[in-house]
Motif scaffolding. Structure first.
Motif, PDB file in Angstrom:
ATOM      1  N   ASN A  43      -5.279   5.966  -0.984  1.00 52.36           N
ATOM      2  CA  ASN A  43      -5.616   5.745  -2.391  1.00 52.36           C
ATOM      3  C   ASN A  43      -7.125   5.590  -2.600  1.00 52.36           C
ATOM      4  O   ASN A  43      -7.803   6.498  -3.082  1.00 52.36           O
ATOM      5  N   GLU A  47      -9.805   8.641  -3.194  1.00 48.59           N
ATOM      6  CA  GLU A  47     -10.426   8.802  -4.511  1.00 48.59           C
ATOM      7  C   GLU A  47     -11.939   8.907  -4.348  1.00 48.59           C
ATOM      8  O   GLU A  47     -12.588   9.779  -4.953  1.00 48.59           O
ATOM      9  N   GLY A 107       3.471   6.827  -9.082  1.00 46.01           N
ATOM     10  CA  GLY A 107       2.219   7.535  -8.845  1.00 46.01           C
ATOM     11  C   GLY A 107       2.017   8.087  -7.444  1.00 46.01           C
ATOM     12  O   GLY A 107       0.995   8.738  -7.177  1.00 46.01           O
ATOM     13  N   MET A 111      -0.610  11.072  -6.218  1.00 44.72           N
ATOM     14  CA  MET A 111      -1.650  10.734  -5.255  1.00 44.72           C
ATOM     15  C   MET A 111      -1.593  11.662  -4.046  1.00 44.72           C
ATOM     16  O   MET A 111      -2.620  12.189  -3.592  1.00 44.72           O
ATOM     17  N   HIS A 183      -4.051   2.593  -8.521  1.00 47.29           N
ATOM     18  CA  HIS A 183      -4.651   3.858  -8.930  1.00 47.29           C
ATOM     19  C   HIS A 183      -5.796   3.662  -9.920  1.00 47.29           C
ATOM     20  O   HIS A 183      -6.831   4.329  -9.835  1.00 47.29           O
TER      21      HIS A 183
END
Length: 247
Positions: A43, A47, A107, A111, A183
């Motif tokens: 995660n 990102e 999610g 992801m 997230h």
């Protein structure tokens, strides 16, 4: 911001290349190389990996856990996968088959879909063979800055580097940007890390332009605390830790 000062200021590393101006709008002359780290390389680190790569920075990413752990149908039934050998696509396909409604709603499928378009598999920091050439923008197998996303990961990275006994004698800055593992906060944290990358790059470029052929890389390393202090004023909700280690 808490900081642990470098122990050997004379051994410097920040590469004198920048592929973006502070706002990211200009092509860089000499990119710094970055690494992002969280627990499962899923995660927060991914990102940050994404936004740095979109800004044309050489970047790699890792996790520090014993295995990749993703939420399951209940808190005591996580989905557990092996680092390095299980691909993001395999995780995506498995969870999509298990319960597409659940894993779309929480999610995870979104992801994993993002991640599988960035690189093949989650990698474990402790398994990284430092100095071995890679094909993903870090050809010499080292980076200038490691961004971790929680203090526990920062501790693991710092301890692991100490245990490796610095075979390359190559200084690296280790900066923790504390990001909650969801997230929404990952997006906020990714933006903060990108801005810090821009600011460090701008400092490297300024030093190169100031000294020209007489440029010394340790002049950039010495500016990291002031850059971090300026960044922390812009992002007070992202507590930062900093120290240096050696590859």
């Amino acid at each position: 911001m808490q900081a642990q000062p470098p122990q050997q200021a004379s051994s410097a590393i920040l590469e004198t290349s920048a592929q973006a101006s502070v706002d990211g709008s200009e092509k860089k002359d000499f990119p710094l190389k970055f690494c992002t780290v969280c627990a499962s390389n899923q995660n927060r680190s991914m990102e940050a990996h994404l936004v740095l790569s979109l800004a044309s920075y050489p970047v790699i990413s890792f996790g520090t856990g014993s295995a990749v752990r993703l939420p399951g149908p209940s808190i005591d039934k996580p989905n557990i996968y092996a680092f390095n050998s299980t691909t993001y696509d395999e995780m995506y396909q498995e969870l999509k088959h298990k319960d597409p409604r659940l894993y779309t709603a929480n999610g995870l499928l979104g992801m994993l879909d993002r991640n599988r378009h960035i690189k093949g598999s989650p990698e474990r920091w402790q398994d990284w063979k430092v100095g071995v050439p890679r094909k993903d923008g870090v050809q010499d197998g080292v980076v200038d800055v490691v961004f971790t996303c929680e203090e526990r990961c920062w501790d693991i990275v710092v301890e692991d580097l100490l245990n490796r006994n610095s075979p390359l004698n190559r200084l690296v800055h280790i900066i923790n940007v504390d990001i909650k593992d969801n997230h929404e906060e990952a997006v906020v944290g990714g933006k903060g890390i990108l801005e810090l990358a821009h600011m460090l790059t701008a400092a490297a470029k300024e030093e190169r332009e100031k000294y020209g052929e007489a440029y010394m890389r340790d002049s950039v390393d010495k500016r990291v605390p002031e850059v971090l202090a300026s960044w922390q004023e812009k992002f007070p909700n992202l507590p930062a830790l900093w120290t240096v280690g050696y590859f």
